[in-house]
Design a protein around this motif. Structure first.
Motif, PDB file in Angstrom:
ATOM      1  N   ASP A  86      45.464  36.544  61.717  1.00  0.00           N
ATOM      2  CA  ASP A  86      46.301  37.673  62.120  1.00  0.00           C
ATOM      3  C   ASP A  86      46.039  38.814  61.145  1.00  0.00           C
ATOM      4  N   ASP A  87      45.502  39.900  61.627  1.00  0.00           N
ATOM      5  CA  ASP A  87      45.122  41.013  60.758  1.00  0.00           C
ATOM      6  C   ASP A  87      46.337  41.684  60.134  1.00  0.00           C
ATOM      7  N   SER A  88      47.511  41.500  60.704  1.00  0.00           N
ATOM      8  CA  SER A  88      48.717  42.133  60.165  1.00  0.00           C
ATOM      9  C   SER A  88      49.338  41.316  59.044  1.00  0.00           C
ATOM     10  N   THR A  89      48.871  40.099  58.836  1.00  0.00           N
ATOM     11  CA  THR A  89      49.404  39.246  57.778  1.00  0.00           C
ATOM     12  C   THR A  89      48.340  39.080  56.699  1.00  0.00           C
ATOM     13  N   ARG A 142      44.336  37.354  57.061  1.00  0.00           N
ATOM     14  CA  ARG A 142      43.326  38.369  57.402  1.00  0.00           C
ATOM     15  C   ARG A 142      41.945  37.896  56.966  1.00  0.00           C
ATOM     16  N   THR A 153      42.246  40.914  64.887  1.00  0.00           N
ATOM     17  CA  THR A 153      42.462  42.351  65.030  1.00  0.00           C
ATOM     18  C   THR A 153      43.210  42.695  66.316  1.00  0.00           C
TER      19      THR A 153
END
Length: 706
Positions: free
Chosen positions: A97-100, A104, A73
């Motif tokens: 990686d929360d953006s991927t 996540r 996060t």
């Protein structure tokens, strides 16, 4: 079977058996979880109420969970698996990686569909677990809000494959939607040191609502090389009152929860001294002691292996909890290459790993206290029971309004404890429960009606209130079952009558339901205090019916007519005289009564041939004739007057000797013979001197009569 897959299967089956044992501990509780055939109405057996319960569910499924730490996060972060090697250690490393999307690991993966072929995991941020007891704990918290009270059977956590298993875990519950928290269960290899509780303590009836601590999660039951991949806390296991769950409010309260909080306190436990081992294991079986010592040796071997590996790898790789710079994130392929085995740059007294859980399950039933078969979404998205048995509330925890004739109680297998409607005979809309009355009735009825209407009173609105009495012609449920007391204002000593018969309290000498007449042997007086007085004996022997010895005032008689209920309204004694009444009569004369004669039977009066008719004859003198017909026989002088004895007894008219009267009547009432006859249609008024002028005025205006 020594393979890890076989051990996992055995552990899973053990968890299932553990849950079943917890439910089987209570025969009544087990019935709640038995399969049902979905009857038309599960809460009633035809017309007889019976216990009904919602379906057993995983209350956590699809529910949002709040995690205090989630990997990735704050940006791309490395995390590592636990090695499959016999000595354990650090295995392959990856990036979160929360953006991927594919990297996540959000908390929502804890309560999604648990598919063994496609395991989804929540992972915490990597952390450094110190080997010192003085170091802060590795606290990471998961909080689950169920949205309603549930009666829980178990709480289960399935850890992710190749992830470190926590050493110390605390489970808490809340019964007030997260306002306060109560310990539910503890897991630790050193219960007394971490949580201040003995390991595997025995629960007695004196402490059934206390949380236990156990180290059972640290052993597989096989080769002992690692902890189990799942923990399952059975809420009723080891509780002495579980077989009698229906009659144990303590355990009913114990299994109730609105929220569950899991706190991972320690990922690894620092190696304790030999004295500490002996103290922690005091009172355990000798085989368990040997198993503990074996684990300590394995831990030491694991640390030594890591220490030897540190010299060649520590300077080449970043730390596990290090955040990767954006320029390092070139492509997924590059990241895959970077995901290699490595160790931390810290000393041999630390291990860098993270918490990882694939499934968070909470088994139980929506708490409806046996009065509902299902729960439904209510207002504002809250879940409520579809209450039956005349109950109400979010958990069917109270009786619905106007159903308080018995106390609310939880439904059991023997008694559905249906709330009963208050018996107020349709005269009240509210009631309350009274325990003392309930006990006095033999535990049959305890309802007390409030604000009885329609002039009723009493616990059940079952009798008439003061000033009213029961109408026997109507049932008590009729809105006009109570009639107002009609007590005579002079004859009665009060306004309150008997509530059953309507009998008013009469003064001395007064009788009648409403105290409206004088009793036998009494006569009316002028006094409002004593309206009826005894008749003197001399009058009783010499007097005749309808004759009074005392003087009476007409105004008093209008207010109090002692024989009104037998004689009716007397028109002959009215004091009001007008031109209309003057015109409707054949004659108007002023007479003076001279003497009253004895009774004569029918036929004695001229023109009378009705046998059995009794007449009273008076001698009178006609002083003035104000009106008469052309062929009238009326003249000034002596005449005879006839009055029916029944009319005279009712004082209709009231005639007394030596009194002057104005008489208006019809000459046809006399039958065409001598004398005149007074009937109830006649007007007989005691004369007043001022009436001479009125009679002359009537005579002048008589030509306007029609």
């Amino acid at each position: 079977m020594n393979s890890r897959g076989s051990n996992g299967l055995i552990l899973f089956l053990s968890v299932v058996m553990l849950v079943i044992r917890g439910e089987a501990a209570s025969d009544s509780f087990a019935k709640m979880f038995s399969s049902q055939q979905n009857p038309a109405d599960p809460c009633y057996d035809e017309d007889r109420p019976r216990r009904c319960i919602p379906d057993f569910v995983n209350a956590a499924f699809g529910t949002a969970i709040e995690a205090s730490s989630t990997c990735g996060t704050g940006g791309p972060t490395r995390y590592c698996d636990v090695s499959d090697l016999p000595g354990g250690g650090i295995g392959q490393c990856h990036v979160c990686d929360d953006s991927t999307p594919r990297r996540r690991f959000p908390p929502s993966y804890l309560t999604d569909l648990n598919n063994p072929n496609n395991v989804t995991c929540w992972r915490s941020e990597p952390l450094v677990s110190s080997q010192s007891f003085s170091a802060p704990p590795d606290n990471v918290t998961l909080t689950l809000s169920l949205g309603k009270k549930y009666e829980l059977t178990y709480v289960s956590l399935q850890f992710c494959p190749k992830a470190a298993k926590p050493d110390s875990i605390a489970i808490y519950k809340s019964m007030d939607y997260g306002k306060t928290w109560q310990p539910f269960q503890f897991y630790s290899s050193q219960c007394r040191r971490v949580y201040g509780r003995p390991n595997r303590a025995t629960i007695t009836k004196a402490n059934e609502q206390e949380a236990r601590c156990t180290d059972s999660h640290r052993y597989t039951g096989g080769d002992g090389l690692g902890p189990v991949g799942r923990i399952a806390f059975s809420t009723l296991e080891g509780r002495p009152s579980a077989p009698d769950f229906d009659n144990s409010p303590v355990l009913q309260d114990w299994v109730t929860a609105t929220d569950i909080k899991v706190v991972f306190n320690r990922l690894y436990m620092p190696q304790q001294s030999q004295d500490g081992v002996q103290e922690e294991n005091m009172g355990l079986e000798e085989s368990t002691k040997r198993e503990r010592e074996r684990e300590e040796r394995l831990k030491s071997q694991k640390i030594n292996l890591i220490g030897e590996h540190l010299t060649g790898a520590a300077t080449a790789l970043p730390s596990v909890h290090q955040v990767i710079a954006p320029q390092e994130m070139q492509s997924n392929d590059a990241l895959d290459i970077q995901e290699m085995s490595f160790v931390t740059t810290t000393t041999s007294t630390t291990l860098a790993h993270h918490y990882a859980v694939s499934d968070f399950a909470v088994g139980g039933r929506c708490k409806c206290n046996g009065h509902a078969a299902r729960c439904l979404p209510g207002k504002d998205g809250e879940v409520i029971c579809e209450c039956r048995h005349n109950t109400a509330g979010r958990d069917c925890e109270r009786c619905r309004p106007f159903h308080f004739d018995r106390p609310w109680a939880r439904a059991t297998a023997r008694d559905a404890n249906e709330c009963k409607v208050c018996n107020c005979n349709l005269h009240a809309r509210r009631c309350r429960f009274n325990m003392e009355l309930y006990k006095l009735s033999g535990r049959v009825s305890g309802g007390v009606c409030l604000q009885c209407r329609h002039f009723t009173a009493g616990r059940h609105c079952h009798y008439c209130r003061e000033g009213y009495y029961r109408d026997p012609a109507r049932p008590i449920t009729h809105r006009k079952a109570c009639k107002p007391c009609d007590c005579h204002p002079i004859g009665a000593s009060g306004k309150t009558c008997n509530q059953s018969t309507g009998q008013c309290p009469c003064k001395d000498g007064v009788t009648g339901t409403t105290c409206n007449r004088c009793a036998r042997g009494y006569q009316q007086s002028r006094s409002h205090i004593a309206p009826c007085i005894k008749i003197p004996k001399v009058v009783q022997t010499q007097g005749t019916a309808g004759e009074d010895s005392g003087e009476h005032d007409e105004e008093d008689e209008e207010r109090y007519d002692g024989r009104a209920d037998q004689c009716g309204k007397c028109r002959a004694s009215t004091r009001r005289l007008n031109l209309n009444k003057y015109c409707k009569r054949d004659y108007a004369i002023l007479v003076r009564v001279a003497e009253r004669h004895k009774k004569t039977e029918g036929g004695a009066q001229p023109g009378s041939n009705v046998p059995g008719t009794t007449w009273i004859r008076f001698s009178l003198y006609v002083e003035s004739v104000y009106k008469r017909s052309q062929d009238s026989r009326l003249r000034r002088g002596p005449m005879t007057l006839y009055v029916h004895s029944a009319d005279l007894a009712c004082r209709c008219p009231k005639i007394k000797p030596n009194k002057s009267y104005l008489i208006l009547g019809q000459e046809s009432d006399g039958g065409g013979q001598s004398g005149i006859t007074v009937t109830q249609r006649s007007i007989v008024i005691e004369w007043r001197e001022e009436w001479h002028r009125r009679m002359r005025r009537f005579h002048r205006r008589a030509r306007s009569c029609h």
